[in-house]
Design an enzyme around this catalytic site. Sequence first.
Site, PDB file in Angstrom:
ATOM      1  N   ALA A  14      57.295  56.015  56.993  1.00 16.54           N
ATOM      2  CA  ALA A  14      58.272  55.782  57.964  1.00 16.54           C
ATOM      3  C   ALA A  14      58.922  54.450  57.972  1.00 16.54           C
ATOM      4  O   ALA A  14      58.456  53.628  57.375  1.00 16.54           O
ATOM      5  CB  ALA A  14      57.492  56.256  59.493  1.00 16.54           C
ATOM      6  N   PHE A  16      62.101  53.947  56.784  1.00 15.72           N
ATOM      7  CA  PHE A  16      63.156  53.807  55.970  1.00 15.72           C
ATOM      8  C   PHE A  16      64.581  54.474  56.729  1.00 15.72           C
ATOM      9  O   PHE A  16      65.695  54.180  56.642  1.00 15.72           O
ATOM     10  CB  PHE A  16      62.878  54.301  54.538  1.00 15.72           C
ATOM     11  CG  PHE A  16      63.906  54.103  53.574  1.00 15.72           C
ATOM     12  CD1 PHE A  16      64.144  52.986  53.026  1.00 15.72           C
ATOM     13  CD2 PHE A  16      64.850  55.029  53.513  1.00 15.72           C
ATOM     14  CE1 PHE A  16      65.341  52.643  52.283  1.00 15.72           C
ATOM     15  CE2 PHE A  16      65.807  54.980  52.336  1.00 15.72           C
ATOM     16  CZ  PHE A  16      66.217  53.594  51.787  1.00 15.72           C
ATOM     17  N   THR A  38      60.403  55.554  63.042  1.00 10.92           N
ATOM     18  CA  THR A  38      59.796  55.948  64.039  1.00 10.92           C
ATOM     19  C   THR A  38      60.957  56.239  65.272  1.00 10.92           C
ATOM     20  O   THR A  38      61.753  55.438  65.312  1.00 10.92           O
ATOM     21  CB  THR A  38      58.884  54.758  64.707  1.00 10.92           C
ATOM     22  OG1 THR A  38      57.624  54.707  63.986  1.00 10.92           O
ATOM     23  CG2 THR A  38      58.412  55.084  66.190  1.00 10.92           C
ATOM     24  N   ASN A  63      58.579  42.785  58.299  1.00  9.09           N
ATOM     25  CA  ASN A  63      59.618  43.034  59.250  1.00  9.09           C
ATOM     26  C   ASN A  63      58.919  43.105  60.688  1.00  9.09           C
ATOM     27  O   ASN A  63      57.791  43.040  60.864  1.00  9.09           O
ATOM     28  CB  ASN A  63      59.924  44.517  58.908  1.00  9.09           C
ATOM     29  CG  ASN A  63      59.168  45.508  59.388  1.00  9.09           C
ATOM     30  OD1 ASN A  63      59.340  45.994  60.844  1.00  9.09           O
ATOM     31  ND2 ASN A  63      58.265  46.161  58.848  1.00  9.09           N
ATOM     32  N   ARG A  64      59.768  42.760  61.760  1.00  7.18           N
ATOM     33  CA  ARG A  64      59.562  42.646  63.057  1.00  7.18           C
ATOM     34  C   ARG A  64      60.911  43.501  63.578  1.00  7.18           C
ATOM     35  O   ARG A  64      61.250  42.864  64.532  1.00  7.18           O
ATOM     36  CB  ARG A  64      59.438  41.245  63.721  1.00  7.18           C
ATOM     37  CG  ARG A  64      60.278  40.384  63.344  1.00  7.18           C
ATOM     38  CD  ARG A  64      60.225  39.060  64.183  1.00  7.18           C
ATOM     39  NE  ARG A  64      61.170  37.881  63.945  1.00  7.18           N
ATOM     40  CZ  ARG A  64      60.965  36.842  63.168  1.00  7.18           C
ATOM     41  NH1 ARG A  64      59.909  36.755  62.571  1.00  7.18           N
ATOM     42  NH2 ARG A  64      62.033  36.046  63.208  1.00  7.18           N
ATOM     43  N   ASN A 132      52.520  57.288  65.821  1.00  3.71           N
ATOM     44  CA  ASN A 132      52.449  55.952  65.463  1.00  3.71           C
ATOM     45  C   ASN A 132      51.733  54.812  66.517  1.00  3.71           C
ATOM     46  O   ASN A 132      52.460  54.751  67.480  1.00  3.71           O
ATOM     47  CB  ASN A 132      53.904  55.207  65.174  1.00  3.71           C
ATOM     48  CG  ASN A 132      53.797  53.771  64.575  1.00  3.71           C
ATOM     49  OD1 ASN A 132      52.818  53.330  64.226  1.00  3.71           O
ATOM     50  ND2 ASN A 132      55.103  53.372  64.236  1.00  3.71           N
ATOM     51  N   SER A 135      52.191  49.957  64.795  1.00  6.24           N
ATOM     52  CA  SER A 135      53.496  49.069  64.370  1.00  6.24           C
ATOM     53  C   SER A 135      53.182  47.717  65.162  1.00  6.24           C
ATOM     54  O   SER A 135      52.872  47.923  66.397  1.00  6.24           O
ATOM     55  CB  SER A 135      54.724  49.608  64.674  1.00  6.24           C
ATOM     56  OG  SER A 135      55.180  50.576  63.666  1.00  6.24           O
ATOM     57  N   ASN A 137      54.995  45.261  65.951  1.00  8.69           N
ATOM     58  CA  ASN A 137      56.241  44.528  66.758  1.00  8.69           C
ATOM     59  C   ASN A 137      56.520  45.431  68.160  1.00  8.69           C
ATOM     60  O   ASN A 137      57.632  44.971  68.997  1.00  8.69           O
ATOM     61  CB  ASN A 137      57.278  44.822  65.877  1.00  8.69           C
ATOM     62  CG  ASN A 137      57.004  44.231  64.549  1.00  8.69           C
ATOM     63  OD1 ASN A 137      56.432  43.178  64.470  1.00  8.69           O
ATOM     64  ND2 ASN A 137      57.301  44.988  63.608  1.00  8.69           N
ATOM     65  N   LYS A 170      48.806  57.501  62.717  1.00  7.26           N
ATOM     66  CA  LYS A 170      49.023  56.222  61.620  1.00  7.26           C
ATOM     67  C   LYS A 170      48.215  55.174  62.303  1.00  7.26           C
ATOM     68  O   LYS A 170      48.506  54.647  63.512  1.00  7.26           O
ATOM     69  CB  LYS A 170      50.553  55.940  61.597  1.00  7.26           C
ATOM     70  CG  LYS A 170      50.634  55.002  60.438  1.00  7.26           C
ATOM     71  CD  LYS A 170      52.145  54.884  59.829  1.00  7.26           C
ATOM     72  CE  LYS A 170      52.542  54.014  58.946  1.00  7.26           C
ATOM     73  NZ  LYS A 170      53.907  53.961  58.567  1.00  7.26           N
ATOM     74  N   ASN A 199      49.413  50.999  58.350  1.00  6.68           N
ATOM     75  CA  ASN A 199      50.843  50.570  58.786  1.00  6.68           C
ATOM     76  C   ASN A 199      50.780  49.179  58.135  1.00  6.68           C
ATOM     77  O   ASN A 199      50.020  48.814  57.115  1.00  6.68           O
ATOM     78  CB  ASN A 199      50.653  50.481  60.368  1.00  6.68           C
ATOM     79  CG  ASN A 199      52.393  50.425  60.641  1.00  6.68           C
ATOM     80  OD1 ASN A 199      53.391  50.168  59.957  1.00  6.68           O
ATOM     81  ND2 ASN A 199      52.604  51.504  61.427  1.00  6.68           N
TER      82      ASN A 199
HETATM   83  C1  LIG Z   1      61.294  47.343  57.196  1.00  4.59           C
HETATM   84  C2  LIG Z   1      60.290  48.141  57.499  1.00  4.59           C
HETATM   85  C3  LIG Z   1      60.286  49.106  58.760  1.00  4.59           C
HETATM   86  C4  LIG Z   1      59.153  50.015  58.983  1.00  4.59           C
HETATM   87  N1  LIG Z   1      59.324  50.720  60.087  1.00  4.59           N
HETATM   88  C5  LIG Z   1      58.451  51.271  60.414  1.00  4.59           C
HETATM   89  C6  LIG Z   1      58.520  52.415  61.598  1.00  4.59           C
HETATM   90  O1  LIG Z   1      59.373  52.270  62.121  1.00  4.59           O
HETATM   91  N2  LIG Z   1      57.320  53.099  61.691  1.00  4.59           N
HETATM   92  C7  LIG Z   1      56.098  53.063  61.183  1.00  4.59           C
HETATM   93  O2  LIG Z   1      55.209  53.906  61.116  1.00  4.59           O
HETATM   94  N3  LIG Z   1      56.057  52.471  59.749  1.00  4.59           N
HETATM   95  C8  LIG Z   1      56.989  51.600  59.625  1.00  4.59           C
HETATM   96  N4  LIG Z   1      57.026  50.732  58.558  1.00  4.59           N
HETATM   97  C9  LIG Z   1      55.621  50.698  57.751  1.00  4.59           C
HETATM   98  C10 LIG Z   1      55.876  51.602  56.730  1.00  4.59           C
HETATM   99  O3  LIG Z   1      55.650  53.058  56.909  1.00  4.59           O
HETATM  100  C11 LIG Z   1      54.293  51.415  55.550  1.00  4.59           C
HETATM  101  O4  LIG Z   1      53.323  52.010  56.425  1.00  4.59           O
HETATM  102  C12 LIG Z   1      54.185  49.897  55.302  1.00  4.59           C
HETATM  103  O5  LIG Z   1      55.153  49.445  54.799  1.00  4.59           O
HETATM  104  C13 LIG Z   1      53.079  49.709  54.346  1.00  4.59           C
HETATM  105  O6  LIG Z   1      53.494  50.558  53.081  1.00  4.59           O
HETATM  106  P1  LIG Z   1      54.335  49.727  51.703  1.00  4.59           P
HETATM  107  O7  LIG Z   1      53.439  48.369  51.434  1.00  4.59           O
HETATM  108  O8  LIG Z   1      54.306  50.815  50.862  1.00  4.59           O
HETATM  109  O9  LIG Z   1      55.729  49.289  52.436  1.00  4.59           O
HETATM  110  C14 LIG Z   1      57.913  49.947  58.014  1.00  4.59           C
HETATM  111  C15 LIG Z   1      57.990  48.957  56.959  1.00  4.59           C
HETATM  112  C16 LIG Z   1      59.083  48.205  56.582  1.00  4.59           C
HETATM  113  C17 LIG Z   1      59.134  47.369  55.476  1.00  4.59           C
END
Ligand SMILES: Cc1cc2nc3c(=O)[nH]c(=O)nc-3n(C[C@H](O)[C@H](O)[C@H](O)COP(=O)(O)O)c2cc1C
Length: 309
Positions: A14, A16, A38, A63-64, A132, A135, A137, A170, A199
């Site tokens: 999630a 992307f 999300t 990210n925030r 979720n 997160s 943030n 999550k 997450n």
């Molecule tokens: C820019 C960005 C935005 C994200 N937005 C969400 C989100 O909206 N909802 C969510 O459950 N996880 C979000 N995540 C977390 C990712 O889904 C994932 O759980 C996390 O980045 C760990 O995986 P990775 O190391 O492969 O990136 C976000 C991650 C990034 C980098």
Amino acid sequence: MHGITLPQSGWLAAGFDKNARVPMALARMGFGHVECGTVTPRPQEGNPKPRLFRLSEDAAIINRMGFNGCGIDVFARRLERFRVLQAGRNATLRAVPIGANLGINKIGARPLEDYPFLASRVGPLADYITINLSSPNTPGLRDLQSAATLRDILQAITRANVTLPPLVVKLAPDLNPESLSDIVEAAVEGGAAGLIVNNTTISRPHSLRSSFAQETGGLSGRPLAQLSLQMLRQIVPLVQNRLAVISCGGIESGFDIFERLRAGADMVQVYSALIYHGPALVTRLKAELLKELYRAGFDSVSDLKSSTR
Ligand SMILES: Cc1cc2nc3c(=O)[nH]c(=O)nc-3n(C[C@H](O)[C@H](O)[C@H](O)COP(=O)(O)O)c2cc1C
């Protein structure tokens, strides 16, 4: 398995495609599943910019964003359109499941009402729903991971008597390991089908070299890999095959996927590696995973999975 069908081992995590704008393009890129969101009940701007930092030296991201998004009405309308489009495509694209990842607004949130409301809107449109609670943030969100609150939220959703696909929760990688057992039991009792582990983290490993290392937000990518694997290894014995376990965090090679599957994950998700490596990542991961499987004497992912049970 656990009411959740897991035909492919790789998902796009999630965040992307927060607004369900391009699930078809992502399915075409070869992802086994695509998780949109999300999404929150009402549209919101998210945090002020800058809110996204590339830690290139560390192959990481902080990210925030703060759940910037279009809100559930537009999101659901786009998923509806996607379903019509998907029905007319070839068998491979028709088979790509879409997850909807649900969260709460920063202002005026009422989680026990918001999650059932969101689930009722996307229930008929999604192949699975992710709750979720992790997160970093959105103030207060991660407090909802306490076992009692998690049980209440899941029961509020399942009691709402709406069409529901499997529910997945999550989790954050920063949970106290001692709380995991109660959380797993709450997820099982609440009727969840799976857990996403995990997450982004609010921790900052000493190894980080980038000048952005101390920015506020969730850290993802390579420096999250060990923490994520460690949490997976803690969760799997607690789950005892009652829930599907989806491993997420720092995965960037076929070997990483092999390692997570061998540690008991049913599936994996990636995000940050896609940012660093682009769409070619998907083909590479599949080829590398196959190589790892054959090298270890397995014919397929299910062959490996049956050896870990
Ligand atoms: C820019 C960005 C935005 C994200 N937005 C969400 C989100 O909206 N909802 C969510 O459950 N996880 C979000 N995540 C977390 C990712 O889904 C994932 O759980 C996390 O980045 C760990 O995986 P990775 O190391 O492969 O990136 C976000 C991650 C990034 C980098």
